[in-house]
Motif scaffolding. Structure first.
Motif, PDB file in Angstrom:
ATOM      1  N   TRP C  23       0.802  -1.247   0.014  1.00 38.72           N
ATOM      2  CA  TRP C  23       0.075  -0.182  -0.170  1.00 38.72           C
ATOM      3  C   TRP C  23       0.827   1.259   0.071  1.00 38.72           C
ATOM      4  CZ3 TRP C  23      -0.242   3.849   3.453  1.00 38.72           C
ATOM      5  CH2 TRP C  23       0.492   3.821   4.971  1.00 38.72           C
ATOM      6  N   LEU C  25       3.746   1.430  -1.562  1.00 36.92           N
ATOM      7  CA  LEU C  25       4.316   1.446  -2.843  1.00 36.92           C
ATOM      8  C   LEU C  25       3.042   2.127  -3.846  1.00 36.92           C
ATOM      9  CD1 LEU C  25       6.232  -1.868  -3.205  1.00 36.92           C
ATOM     10  CD2 LEU C  25       7.247   0.417  -3.245  1.00 36.92           C
ATOM     11  N   LEU C  26       1.784   1.827  -3.482  1.00 36.89           N
ATOM     12  CA  LEU C  26       0.717   2.199  -4.114  1.00 36.89           C
ATOM     13  C   LEU C  26       0.383   3.448  -4.099  1.00 36.89           C
ATOM     14  CD1 LEU C  26      -1.891   1.765  -5.963  1.00 36.89           C
ATOM     15  CD2 LEU C  26      -3.245   0.700  -3.666  1.00 36.89           C
ATOM     16  N   THR C  27       0.628   4.004  -2.773  1.00 42.61           N
ATOM     17  CA  THR C  27       0.551   5.329  -2.456  1.00 42.61           C
ATOM     18  C   THR C  27       1.285   6.288  -3.146  1.00 42.61           C
ATOM     19  OG1 THR C  27      -0.628   4.968  -0.125  1.00 42.61           O
ATOM     20  CG2 THR C  27       0.257   7.024  -0.502  1.00 42.61           C
ATOM     21  N   ASP C  28       2.695   5.735  -3.012  1.00 38.81           N
ATOM     22  CA  ASP C  28       3.629   6.580  -3.803  1.00 38.81           C
ATOM     23  C   ASP C  28       3.194   6.721  -5.386  1.00 38.81           C
ATOM     24  OD1 ASP C  28       6.311   7.084  -5.266  1.00 38.81           O
ATOM     25  OD2 ASP C  28       7.006   7.030  -3.160  1.00 38.81           O
ATOM     26  N   TYR C  57      -0.310  14.974  12.396  1.00 39.79           N
ATOM     27  CA  TYR C  57       1.253  14.814  11.583  1.00 39.79           C
ATOM     28  C   TYR C  57       2.066  14.065  12.259  1.00 39.79           C
ATOM     29  CZ  TYR C  57       5.036  16.784   9.177  1.00 39.79           C
ATOM     30  OH  TYR C  57       6.463  16.781   8.420  1.00 39.79           O
ATOM     31  N   GLU C  58       2.191  14.388  13.743  1.00 35.38           N
ATOM     32  CA  GLU C  58       3.220  13.641  14.403  1.00 35.38           C
ATOM     33  C   GLU C  58       3.052  11.988  14.448  1.00 35.38           C
ATOM     34  OE1 GLU C  58       5.648  15.061  16.004  1.00 35.38           O
ATOM     35  OE2 GLU C  58       5.161  16.911  15.279  1.00 35.38           O
ATOM     36  N   TYR C  62       4.649   8.047   7.499  1.00 33.17           N
ATOM     37  CA  TYR C  62       5.214   8.765   6.065  1.00 33.17           C
ATOM     38  C   TYR C  62       4.138   8.834   4.965  1.00 33.17           C
ATOM     39  CZ  TYR C  62       8.068  10.469   2.190  1.00 33.17           C
ATOM     40  OH  TYR C  62       8.611  11.228   1.376  1.00 33.17           O
ATOM     41  N   TYR C  63       3.730   7.477   4.415  1.00 33.07           N
ATOM     42  CA  TYR C  63       2.813   7.507   3.517  1.00 33.07           C
ATOM     43  C   TYR C  63       1.380   7.668   4.144  1.00 33.07           C
ATOM     44  CZ  TYR C  63       6.330   6.087   0.118  1.00 33.07           C
ATOM     45  OH  TYR C  63       7.339   6.092  -0.580  1.00 33.07           O
ATOM     46  N   GLU C  64       0.967   7.551   5.292  1.00 35.66           N
ATOM     47  CA  GLU C  64      -0.300   8.032   5.679  1.00 35.66           C
ATOM     48  C   GLU C  64      -0.279   9.560   5.487  1.00 35.66           C
ATOM     49  OE1 GLU C  64      -0.994   4.746   9.327  1.00 35.66           O
ATOM     50  OE2 GLU C  64      -0.053   6.551   9.625  1.00 35.66           O
ATOM     51  N   ARG C  65       0.835  10.234   5.702  1.00 39.79           N
ATOM     52  CA  ARG C  65       0.581  11.497   5.464  1.00 39.79           C
ATOM     53  C   ARG C  65       0.614  11.835   3.762  1.00 39.79           C
ATOM     54  NH1 ARG C  65       4.863  11.871   9.577  1.00 39.79           N
ATOM     55  NH2 ARG C  65       6.558  12.181   8.027  1.00 39.79           N
ATOM     56  N   TRP C  66       0.840  11.001   3.001  1.00 42.75           N
ATOM     57  CA  TRP C  66       0.870  11.370   1.567  1.00 42.75           C
ATOM     58  C   TRP C  66      -0.551  11.080   1.305  1.00 42.75           C
ATOM     59  CZ3 TRP C  66       4.694  10.104  -2.765  1.00 42.75           C
ATOM     60  CH2 TRP C  66       5.968  10.637  -2.375  1.00 42.75           C
ATOM     61  N   LEU C  67      -1.055  10.039   1.960  1.00 46.26           N
ATOM     62  CA  LEU C  67      -2.613   9.614   1.574  1.00 46.26           C
ATOM     63  C   LEU C  67      -3.345  10.630   1.929  1.00 46.26           C
ATOM     64  CD1 LEU C  67      -4.155   7.172   0.403  1.00 46.26           C
ATOM     65  CD2 LEU C  67      -4.147   6.186   2.595  1.00 46.26           C
ATOM     66  N   ALA C  70      -3.341  13.349  -0.457  1.00 43.02           N
ATOM     67  CA  ALA C  70      -3.856  13.236  -1.769  1.00 43.02           C
ATOM     68  C   ALA C  70      -5.351  13.640  -1.702  1.00 43.02           C
ATOM     69  CB  ALA C  70      -3.678  11.829  -2.248  1.00 43.02           C
ATOM     70  N   GLU C  71      -5.972  12.602  -0.437  1.00 45.26           N
ATOM     71  CA  GLU C  71      -7.378  12.917  -0.524  1.00 45.26           C
ATOM     72  C   GLU C  71      -7.771  14.249  -0.170  1.00 45.26           C
ATOM     73  OE1 GLU C  71      -7.973   9.482   2.870  1.00 45.26           O
ATOM     74  OE2 GLU C  71      -9.980  10.643   2.432  1.00 45.26           O
TER      75      GLU C  71
END
Lengths: 215, 83, 91
Positions: C23, C25-28, C57-58, C62-67, C70-71
């Motif tokens: 997930w 890799l998918l998010t990236d 944020y804290e 890392y990728y939860e922040r990207w997700l 994106a949303e």
């Protein structure tokens, strides 16, 4: 939260809730025609095929070819292309060299800019909050933690590379020397004791330090 | 104005609500232009869906900080010549 | 919250690594593909991350922040409706 009980996040086995969310987002975007599944697969394929061995090749060539080393230090992007390596979309890629007098470290204090095309995805510690803070406030302490002791007369230069840009969509072409505002990537690694991936990166820095500059 | 390598510059200390790429720890600090990268789209407007034009020149600026130097990439509109 | 350079910290740096999960890799790749399609750019990605409530944020990976970003950006652009993703996950 308006309700008063905890409930387990939606998961699939050991995956976090974010995993289901990412898959659902992909589905939704594909259904809506915003993205094609192939575009996403292509991105995954690219990411998993990135390896620090590419960055290491640049450095190894610089060790044995002084003229190449000069070109690498002048324009790392052109040097990577010369070896047939993908420098990433960034129009500017900077290599720096560690010498007996100057040692370099790279960080992105604002996020995690990193030259992924040449080194692969950044290690977790590179993205961690303590590294992002301490690399500019206590870099010698960080190096000590990583097993690197510098003599007092060695200058320490820390590159906070935060200006990473992405290319305009029209200019984007994987592996081609194209694209305007590129993505800045900054490598840096000093730990020689990490996994195979880190060892390859450490090669990079043991003499001609490749690191990527922003933009 | 355009700066050249070796010139002393001061980073604006102005408050800036919203997205920008100038780290707080160099705001108000004086440094030296080390590299002139090129001009790039402005993240401060591009982060809100605009085209980021006009492009702003980006510099690597070196700052003395304790026992080390820090080089930070800073856009021209954050810089003023330091006397 | 995101601007960490001026903070003070003496926390040790955790050097344990994890292999990126599917997930992640998918998010990236989703964010990368959205960029190549001109749907959202890296500056919007960062602005979306910076708009996270500080405690989230804290806490987020890392990728939860990207997700999250994106949303946020896709919702802002009207490409997904508020609550649409939650509805799909609930269904």
């Amino acid at each position: 939260m308006s309700h008063d009980h905890d409930h387990a996040p939606i998961t699939n086995g050991d995956e976090p809730a974010a995993a289901a969310r990412a898959h659902a987002l992909e589905e939704l975007l594909v259904e809506k025609g915003v993205l094609r599944r192939e575009d996403v697969r292509e991105g995954i394929d690219w990411l998993v095929s990135r390896t620090p061995a590419d960055g290491a090749r640049l450095v190894a060539r610089a060790w044995v070819d002084p003229e190449f080393k000069q070109r690498l230090l002048e324009d790392a992007r052109a040097a990577a292309l010369e070896l047939g390596l993908d420098p990433g979309p960034s129009p500017v890629l900077v290599a720096v060299e560690n010498t007996a007098h100057v040692h370099h470290m790279v960080v992105c204090t604002l996020c995690s800019c990193y030259p992924r095309a040449l080194l692969g995805p950044p290690p977790d510690w590179y993205k961690s909050f303590p590294y992002r803070t301490r690399a500019v406030s206590d870099p010698r302490g960080v190096l000590t933690e990583f097993g690197v002791e510098l003599d007092d007369d060695v200058e320490l230069h820390v590159l906070d590379s935060t200006a990473d840009r992405d290319p305009a969509p029209a200019g984007w072409q994987r592996g081609a020397d194209r694209g305007r505002a590129g993505r800045a990537r900054h490598p840096r690694l000093d730990d020689r004791r990490r996994s195979a991936r880190a060892q390859a990166s450490a090669l990079i820095f043991s003499r001609a330090r490749v690191f990527a500059g922003c933009r | 104005m355009t700066y050249r390598v070796g010139q002393r510059v001061r980073v604006a200390a102005r408050p800036h609500e919203g997205h920008h790429r100038t780290p707080g720890y160099v705001k108000g600090k004086t440094g030296r232009i080390e590299r002139v990268h090129a001009a790039f789209t402005n993240p401060e407007t591009r982060a809100y869906g605009e085209d980021g034009l006009p492009e702003q020149r980006l510099y690597s600026v070196g700052f003395a900080r304790g026992d080390h130097l820090v080089y930070v990439d800073i856009f021209e509109h954050w810089l003023k010549e330091a006397k | 919250m995101h601007d960490r350079g001026g903070w003070s910290s003496d926390a040790p740096i955790d050097r344990s690594e994890h292999t990126l999960a599917d997930w992640e890799l998918l998010t990236d790749a989703l964010v990368g593909a959205l960029g190549r399609q001109g749907v959202m750019n890296v500056d919007e990605l960062r602005r979306g991350i910076e708009s996270m409530p500080p405690d989230e944020y804290e806490r987020a990976s890392y990728y939860e922040r990207w997700l999250y970003s994106a949303e946020t950006i896709l919702t802002e652009k009207g490409l997904i409706a508020p609550g649409e993703l939650d509805a799909r996950l609930a269904g």
